[in-house]
Design an enzyme around this catalytic site. Structure first.
Site, mmCIF file in Angstrom:
data_model
loop_
_atom_site.group_PDB
_atom_site.id
_atom_site.type_symbol
_atom_site.label_atom_id
_atom_site.label_comp_id
_atom_site.label_asym_id
_atom_site.label_seq_id
_atom_site.Cartn_x
_atom_site.Cartn_y
_atom_site.Cartn_z
ATOM 1 N N GLY A 194 61.215 53.020 44.939
ATOM 2 C CA GLY A 194 60.690 53.137 46.303
ATOM 3 C C GLY A 194 61.609 54.180 46.876
ATOM 4 N N THR A 195 61.115 55.313 47.257
ATOM 5 C CA THR A 195 62.010 56.440 47.364
ATOM 6 C C THR A 195 61.544 57.481 48.351
ATOM 7 O OG1 THR A 195 63.075 58.117 46.010
ATOM 8 C CG2 THR A 195 60.785 57.726 45.602
ATOM 9 N N THR A 196 62.383 58.481 48.544
ATOM 10 C CA THR A 196 61.981 59.675 49.276
ATOM 11 C C THR A 196 62.425 60.879 48.468
ATOM 12 O OG1 THR A 196 62.513 58.510 51.313
ATOM 13 C CG2 THR A 196 62.093 60.846 51.479
#
Lengths: 233, 217
Positions: B16-18
């Site tokens: 779950g990231t950017t």
């Protein structure tokens, strides 16, 4: 084929959705999938919203007014189910009007916000409504209260809501500073809404703005060619 | 109090990231946060590096299931080095992106991973490609991905300008990722940046205390 279809990742990007083959507006509820925003400044508040109401993929109303008057100096911005939010706003307007006559003076924004919260919380299982309550009163000046789905109540100096709001959290966090004046708030709101409308399929149309202060309510509309534009890439 | 959260549809450890990549005048910046979590509830790593080198001047960022992404990258690195030997020259950025895209597309039913590929080659200079979950491949001058990217679409649309300087672009990338980390609970940690130009590659890590702060912090 049926077995693999159920395992497909849900985030697949597609050029067009399967629903384009058969119109789905007969079975979809009318929703104000939307972008709404409210900002406090010293002396009042600025509120803004897009103008798209959708029934599935059909835009039922492309010039909706989502800024609803609750009292002379108190407005609400509606997002979620159009029916639910209209019904709640009517009930709260009635309750607040009655309360104001009893008090013999302008009602407080906090009172209006609490009335919204009472309805939204009591009927939380049946309703789908995300509301921003904003206005001016003599006691605390300009105030913005956020009543999201579920029925929480919180006061914030700047608040966004609706499906398009996710895309502008970063923009809002970086561009809002305490101490902005009315025109800066209007610019910030217009820019943020324009950015959200570019990215969110359920937001679009024109930008409706209003500023509320002791002197009254000023409303304006930014039409298509007047929307703020950003460098295209 | 009831817990309401968006159900993560990724099983196991997810990034779950950017992630972000942007072209500036003379090069490209690619960056990411550093958090890996399980179901959005447990942070399994605070300092994972999601920017992976697939060749000298080609890097890619992964999003989605960590296991899938690592497996795909391993295969892609192998195929790319073989391709490099056959061609007797460094691979083009589009070649690297295509390799990832082919893997994503051929195995779309089993995989849940998307990639941003950025790099520099002699033919087209700095480039950024997106190989998404279903196997689409497109070239853009700036692109964002991962769960945290939703919150910064507005910021990136407003702030990105083509032909920024290197420092401006680095600051833009740091700000964007910091803003996303501020709103997305499954993005966090430090900001990893890689700046790729004709001259070479530079890794920059921006730790928590050096991250830009915004009005409500």
């Amino acid at each position: 084929m049926a077995a693999t279809a159920s395992m497909m990742p849900i985030f697949q990007q597609q050029i067009s959705s399967k629903n384009d083959l058969v119109p789905n507006w007969t079975s979809e509820e009318v929703s104000t999938g939307t972008t709404i925003m409210a900002v406090e400044y010293d002396g009042g508040v600025v509120i803004g919203a897009d103008s798209r109401t959708t029934t599935g993929a059909y835009i039922a109303n492309r010039v909706t007014d989502k800024l609803t008057r609750i009292h002379d100096r108190i407005y609400c911005c509606r997002s979620g189910s159009a029916a639910d939010t209209q019904a709640i706003a009517e009930v709260v307007s009635y309750q607040l009007g009655f309360h104001s006559i009893e008090l013999d003076e302008r009602p407080l924004v906090e009172t209006a916000a609490n009335l919204f919260r009472a309805s939204c919380y009591r009927y939380r299982e049946e309703l789908m409504a995300g509301i921003l309550v904003a206005g001016w009163d003599r006691r605390k000046g300009g105030q913005v209260y956020c009543v999201p789905i579920g029925g929480m109540l919180v006061r914030q100096p700047v608040a966004v809501g609706g499906s398009g709001s996710s895309y502008i959290y970063g923009y809002m966090d970086s561009n809002y500073k305490p101490g902005l004046d009315k025109n800066q708030c209007l610019e910030l709101t217009a820019s943020a809404l324009a950015l959200a409308m570019e990215r969110d399929g359920s937001s679009g149309g024109v930008i409706r703005l209003a500023s509320i202060s002791e002197d009254g309510v000023e409303r304006r509309v930014l039409l298509g060619d007047q929307l703020p534009r950003f460098s295209t890439h | 109090m009831e817990k309401h959260y968006t159900e993560s549809k990724v099983k196991g450890v997810s990034t779950g990231t950017t992630i972000l990549a942007a072209i500036f005048d003379g090069g490209v910046v690619i960056g990411s946060d550093s958090r890996a979590s399980i179901g959005g509830e447990y942070v399994s790593s605070k300092t994972i590096n999601k920017v992976v080198q697939v060749h000298d001047k080609i890097f890619c960022c992964m999003a989605g299931s960590l296991a899938d992404a690592q497996a795909v990258i391993k295969t892609a690195k192998f195929q790319l080095s073989f391709h490099c030997v056959q061609m007797e020259s460094p691979p083009l950025v589009i070649a690297a992106a295509s390799v990832l895209k082919e893997l994503c597309y051929k195995h779309k039913d089993e995989l849940q991973a998307g990639f941003i590929t950025a790099g520099w080659d002699k033919k087209k200079g700095p480039q950024v490609y997106v190989a998404s979950l279903g196997g689409m491949l497109i070239s853009q001058s700036v692109t964002i991905g991962g769960s945290g990217s939703t919150y910064i679409y507005g910021y990136v649309d407003a702030k990105y300008k083509p032909d920024m300087t290197r420092e401006e672009c680095q600051q833009f990338a740091t700000n964007a990722i910091a803003l996303a980390m501020g709103r997305d609970n499954v993005s966090g940690g430090v900001v990893h940046l890689v700046v790729i130009t004709e001259k070479g590659v530079e890794h920059v890590v921006v730790p928590g205390d050096k991250l830009p702060r915004f009005h409500d912090e």
